[in-house]
Motif scaffolding. Structure first.
Motif, PDB file in Angstrom:
ATOM      1  N   UNK A 194       0.839  -1.208   0.000  1.00 26.81           N
ATOM      2  CA  UNK A 194       0.000   0.000   0.000  1.00 26.81           C
ATOM      3  C   UNK A 194       0.868   1.250   0.000  1.00 26.81           C
ATOM      4  N   UNK A 195       1.925   1.250   0.774  1.00 21.17           N
ATOM      5  CA  UNK A 195       2.825   2.406   0.847  1.00 21.17           C
ATOM      6  C   UNK A 195       3.451   2.735  -0.507  1.00 21.17           C
ATOM      7  N   UNK A 196       3.619   1.734  -1.358  1.00 18.91           N
ATOM      8  CA  UNK A 196       4.264   1.933  -2.653  1.00 18.91           C
ATOM      9  C   UNK A 196       3.306   2.453  -3.727  1.00 18.91           C
ATOM     10  N   UNK A 197       2.038   2.549  -3.403  1.00 21.07           N
ATOM     11  CA  UNK A 197       1.065   2.989  -4.395  1.00 21.07           C
ATOM     12  C   UNK A 197       1.284   4.454  -4.755  1.00 21.07           C
ATOM     13  N   UNK A 198       1.063   4.756  -6.001  1.00 21.98           N
ATOM     14  CA  UNK A 198       1.089   6.150  -6.427  1.00 21.98           C
ATOM     15  C   UNK A 198      -0.345   6.574  -6.674  1.00 21.98           C
ATOM     16  N   UNK A 199      -0.609   7.820  -6.533  1.00 19.95           N
ATOM     17  CA  UNK A 199      -1.980   8.278  -6.699  1.00 19.95           C
ATOM     18  C   UNK A 199      -2.779   8.032  -5.435  1.00 19.95           C
ATOM     19  N   UNK A 200      -4.045   8.264  -5.538  1.00 19.67           N
ATOM     20  CA  UNK A 200      -4.948   8.116  -4.409  1.00 19.67           C
ATOM     21  C   UNK A 200      -5.456   6.686  -4.329  1.00 19.67           C
ATOM     22  N   UNK A 201      -5.418   6.109  -3.136  1.00 15.02           N
ATOM     23  CA  UNK A 201      -5.994   4.779  -2.973  1.00 15.02           C
ATOM     24  C   UNK A 201      -6.794   4.733  -1.688  1.00 15.02           C
ATOM     25  N   UNK A 202      -7.836   3.949  -1.740  1.00 12.67           N
ATOM     26  CA  UNK A 202      -8.684   3.708  -0.586  1.00 12.67           C
ATOM     27  C   UNK A 202      -8.480   2.261  -0.168  1.00 12.67           C
TER      28      UNK A 202
END
Length: 95
Positions: free
Chosen positions: A62-70
């Motif tokens: 999750x920490x590696x995600x770019x952009x907005x995530x829920x």
């Protein structure tokens, strides 16, 4: 900026795995209602274990995600069962 939903189904042990399909159904229905792309993760791991390996790996993902995530759980206690653990504190601010 890409927005997506990370769906997480969790049970405490292998014997409870029969609950995962119902969690998955509810989570995917939610994501489809929001009309956002999603990824689905499921695992069995107790919140009361010393090490929550699978959960910790998911937090890192999750920490590696770019952009907005829920990040969405079927029930809030699937995240917060042991709120003193570092993974829980981190995941609350990861996205």
């Amino acid at each position: 900026m890409e927005t997506k939903i990370i769906l997480i189904a969790r049970v405490s042990d292998v014997e409870q795995r029969k609950a995962l399909p119902a969690q998955k159904l509810r989570l995917e229905k939610y994501a489809e209602q929001k009309q956002l792309p999603y990824e689905y993760h499921e695992f069995d791991e107790s919140a009361h274990k010393e090490e929550r390996t699978k959960f910790a790996e998911l937090v890192e993902h999750i920490k590696k995600q770019t952009g907005l995530c829920y990040v969405v759980f079927d029930k809030i206690d699937r995240l917060t069962r042991d709120s003193s653990q570092e993974e829980v504190k981190t995941s609350a601010t990861a996205c």
